[in-house]
Design a protein around this motif. Sequence first.
Motif, PDB file in Angstrom:
ATOM      1  N   PRO A 109       0.867  -1.365   0.127  1.00 43.66           N
ATOM      2  CA  PRO A 109       0.173   0.015  -0.109  1.00 43.66           C
ATOM      3  C   PRO A 109       0.963   1.227   0.290  1.00 43.66           C
ATOM      4  N   PHE A 110       1.930   1.236   0.687  1.00 46.33           N
ATOM      5  CA  PHE A 110       2.877   2.484   0.701  1.00 46.33           C
ATOM      6  C   PHE A 110       3.476   2.905  -0.642  1.00 46.33           C
ATOM      7  N   LEU A 111       3.875   1.671  -1.201  1.00 46.72           N
ATOM      8  CA  LEU A 111       4.267   1.823  -2.684  1.00 46.72           C
ATOM      9  C   LEU A 111       3.437   1.968  -3.688  1.00 46.72           C
ATOM     10  N   PHE A 112       2.078   1.724  -3.707  1.00 48.22           N
ATOM     11  CA  PHE A 112       1.158   2.056  -4.368  1.00 48.22           C
ATOM     12  C   PHE A 112       0.824   3.536  -4.085  1.00 48.22           C
ATOM     13  N   LEU A 113       0.842   3.932  -2.926  1.00 51.15           N
ATOM     14  CA  LEU A 113       0.462   5.518  -2.575  1.00 51.15           C
ATOM     15  C   LEU A 113       1.786   6.376  -3.185  1.00 51.15           C
ATOM     16  N   ALA A 114       2.792   5.842  -3.209  1.00 50.81           N
ATOM     17  CA  ALA A 114       3.820   6.572  -3.707  1.00 50.81           C
ATOM     18  C   ALA A 114       4.002   6.944  -5.303  1.00 50.81           C
ATOM     19  N   PHE A 115       3.437   5.739  -5.878  1.00 52.32           N
ATOM     20  CA  PHE A 115       3.388   5.751  -7.431  1.00 52.32           C
ATOM     21  C   PHE A 115       2.204   6.128  -8.055  1.00 52.32           C
ATOM     22  N   ALA A 116       0.905   6.120  -7.267  1.00 52.93           N
ATOM     23  CA  ALA A 116      -0.184   6.278  -7.896  1.00 52.93           C
ATOM     24  C   ALA A 116      -0.606   7.884  -7.433  1.00 52.93           C
ATOM     25  N   SER A 165       6.268  15.010  -0.999  1.00 53.73           N
ATOM     26  CA  SER A 165       6.403  14.433   0.130  1.00 53.73           C
ATOM     27  C   SER A 165       5.563  13.302   0.388  1.00 53.73           C
ATOM     28  N   VAL A 166       4.570  13.186  -0.131  1.00 54.62           N
ATOM     29  CA  VAL A 166       3.870  11.799  -0.149  1.00 54.62           C
ATOM     30  C   VAL A 166       4.348  10.821  -0.652  1.00 54.62           C
ATOM     31  N   PHE A 167       4.993  11.274  -2.149  1.00 59.01           N
ATOM     32  CA  PHE A 167       6.017  10.101  -2.929  1.00 59.01           C
ATOM     33  C   PHE A 167       7.214   9.677  -1.922  1.00 59.01           C
ATOM     34  N   TYR A 168       7.827  10.557  -1.350  1.00 61.21           N
ATOM     35  CA  TYR A 168       8.897  10.216  -0.605  1.00 61.21           C
ATOM     36  C   TYR A 168       8.396   9.280   0.806  1.00 61.21           C
ATOM     37  N   LEU A 169       7.688   9.825   1.334  1.00 62.26           N
ATOM     38  CA  LEU A 169       7.175   8.958   2.485  1.00 62.26           C
ATOM     39  C   LEU A 169       6.815   7.330   2.130  1.00 62.26           C
ATOM     40  N   GLY A 170       5.952   7.542   1.075  1.00 61.11           N
ATOM     41  CA  GLY A 170       5.597   6.103   0.633  1.00 61.11           C
ATOM     42  C   GLY A 170       6.699   5.212   0.233  1.00 61.11           C
ATOM     43  N   MET A 171       7.749   5.827  -0.273  1.00 61.34           N
ATOM     44  CA  MET A 171       9.016   4.930  -0.885  1.00 61.34           C
ATOM     45  C   MET A 171       9.841   4.760   0.440  1.00 61.34           C
ATOM     46  N   VAL A 172       9.959   5.504   1.319  1.00 62.15           N
ATOM     47  CA  VAL A 172      10.735   5.332   2.471  1.00 62.15           C
ATOM     48  C   VAL A 172      10.130   4.200   3.269  1.00 62.15           C
ATOM     49  N   ILE A 173       9.056   4.299   3.487  1.00 62.67           N
ATOM     50  CA  ILE A 173       8.336   3.175   4.308  1.00 62.67           C
ATOM     51  C   ILE A 173       8.156   2.086   3.646  1.00 62.67           C
TER      52      ILE A 173
END
Length: 149
Positions: free
Chosen positions: A82-89, A97-105
Amino acid sequence: TVAMGLLGTAAGGMLLDRISKASAHTPDNTNTKTIDKKDGAGWLRRGEKKTQPAKKEEQAGGRGIVTSSLVLCSTLTALAMPFLFLAFAQPPGTSLSVFYLGMVIGEFLLFATTAPLNGVFLWCVSSAERSMSLAVANLLIHLLGDVLS
């Protein structure tokens, strides 16, 4: 990526240690038993500790840690998605910042599967075959992963 790789791998190993201690699994295939043994002169020495290969039914405890490791890998991967989907979608023009947060987690959770997975590669074979097991696993990971990309 490098920081998440180092932190995630360490966290995965610590999480696996915590799970294995809670489950009381032992991944090795040797047992230390107290046995009675005669010395060279025929005298019996009681209570000497000797390490012997475990019997088949005693090795079954090692299978529990393998199962726990694979469940941990599956859980961490499912949590990362879900975090990676959030980052790329993200729609174009949204905050980075949403992209970086999703990628880091997401990267942290994916890298946390490294230690348990390498443990499975080692625990599924005898000690004489462990180096070959890691070599074949490493080769297949790269052949099926980054070589195709």
